[in-house]
Design a protein around this motif. Structure first.
Motif, PDB file in Angstrom:
ATOM      1  N   PRO A  11       0.968  -1.171   0.086  1.00  0.00           N
ATOM      2  CA  PRO A  11      -0.043  -0.073  -0.015  1.00  0.00           C
ATOM      3  C   PRO A  11       0.711   1.212   0.147  1.00  0.00           C
ATOM      4  O   PRO A  11       1.753   1.470   0.569  1.00  0.00           O
ATOM      5  N   ASP A  12       0.260   2.242  -0.628  1.00  0.00           N
ATOM      6  CA  ASP A  12       1.088   3.837  -0.554  1.00  0.00           C
ATOM      7  C   ASP A  12       0.382   4.280   0.361  1.00  0.00           C
ATOM      8  O   ASP A  12      -0.650   4.246   1.063  1.00  0.00           O
ATOM      9  N   ILE A  18      -6.919   6.707   2.924  1.00  0.00           N
ATOM     10  CA  ILE A  18      -8.243   6.248   2.613  1.00  0.00           C
ATOM     11  C   ILE A  18      -9.082   5.342   3.662  1.00  0.00           C
ATOM     12  O   ILE A  18     -10.007   5.420   4.207  1.00  0.00           O
ATOM     13  N   VAL A  19      -8.045   4.089   3.998  1.00  0.00           N
ATOM     14  CA  VAL A  19      -8.695   3.247   4.763  1.00  0.00           C
ATOM     15  C   VAL A  19      -8.833   3.791   6.018  1.00  0.00           C
ATOM     16  O   VAL A  19      -9.865   3.543   6.821  1.00  0.00           O
ATOM     17  N   LYS A  41      -7.092  -4.310  14.999  1.00  0.00           N
ATOM     18  CA  LYS A  41      -5.866  -4.043  14.162  1.00  0.00           C
ATOM     19  C   LYS A  41      -6.588  -3.387  12.951  1.00  0.00           C
ATOM     20  O   LYS A  41      -7.670  -3.876  12.537  1.00  0.00           O
ATOM     21  N   CYS A  42      -5.867  -2.545  12.290  1.00  0.00           N
ATOM     22  CA  CYS A  42      -6.420  -2.066  10.929  1.00  0.00           C
ATOM     23  C   CYS A  42      -5.351  -1.600  10.109  1.00  0.00           C
ATOM     24  O   CYS A  42      -5.045  -0.494   9.793  1.00  0.00           O
ATOM     25  N   GLU A  43      -4.554  -2.677   9.698  1.00  0.00           N
ATOM     26  CA  GLU A  43      -3.285  -2.652   8.930  1.00  0.00           C
ATOM     27  C   GLU A  43      -3.654  -3.168   7.375  1.00  0.00           C
ATOM     28  O   GLU A  43      -4.033  -4.080   7.228  1.00  0.00           O
ATOM     29  N   VAL A  59      -8.462  -4.216  -1.104  1.00  0.00           N
ATOM     30  CA  VAL A  59      -7.627  -4.119   0.055  1.00  0.00           C
ATOM     31  C   VAL A  59      -7.715  -5.257   0.968  1.00  0.00           C
ATOM     32  O   VAL A  59      -8.849  -5.587   1.297  1.00  0.00           O
ATOM     33  N   LYS A  60      -6.480  -5.877   1.248  1.00  0.00           N
ATOM     34  CA  LYS A  60      -6.271  -6.975   1.991  1.00  0.00           C
ATOM     35  C   LYS A  60      -5.948  -6.209   3.463  1.00  0.00           C
ATOM     36  O   LYS A  60      -4.811  -5.549   3.533  1.00  0.00           O
ATOM     37  N   LEU A  61      -6.998  -6.317   4.444  1.00  0.00           N
ATOM     38  CA  LEU A  61      -6.760  -5.742   5.635  1.00  0.00           C
ATOM     39  C   LEU A  61      -6.765  -6.622   6.726  1.00  0.00           C
ATOM     40  O   LEU A  61      -7.460  -7.243   7.303  1.00  0.00           O
ATOM     41  N   LEU A  62      -5.628  -6.353   7.556  1.00  0.00           N
ATOM     42  CA  LEU A  62      -5.197  -7.183   8.866  1.00  0.00           C
ATOM     43  C   LEU A  62      -6.038  -6.485   9.870  1.00  0.00           C
ATOM     44  O   LEU A  62      -5.928  -5.369  10.322  1.00  0.00           O
TER      45      LEU A  62
END
Length: 87
Positions: A11-12, A18-19, A41-43, A59-62
């Motif tokens: 990700p940039d 945005i996330v 967690k929101c990575e 987006v793959k969000l951890l």
């Protein structure tokens, strides 16, 4: 390629911002789909993009040490002046 989904990449700063701005919407949409957790967690782990009439971000969000979720965010073309949204 226009219309095709690009390769997964790191990700940039734009995607991370945005996330972060859409965390509440992401959680709301996930809970409406049956997710019963929180975003401990929101990575952003990775992102794929697709050029449409704007841009789709896949987006793959951890969300915890053991869970990830996939989120699609749509960013409209600049002239529309619409903010990005979780779709």
């Amino acid at each position: 390629m226009a219309g095709g989904v690009g390769e997964a990449k790191a990700p940039d700063a734009e995607v991370v911002a945005i996330v972060n701005d859409l965390k509440a919407s992401i959680l709301e949409k996930a809970q409406a789909s049956g997710y019963n957790g929180l975003l401990d967690k929101c990575e952003v782990a990775e992102v794929k993009t697709q050029v449409v009439a704007g841009m789709n971000f896949f987006v793959k969000l951890l969300v915890s040490d053991s869970e990830a979720m996939h989120v699609r965010i749509y960013k409209a073309l600049p002239h529309t002046k619409k903010p990005p949204e979780v779709t």
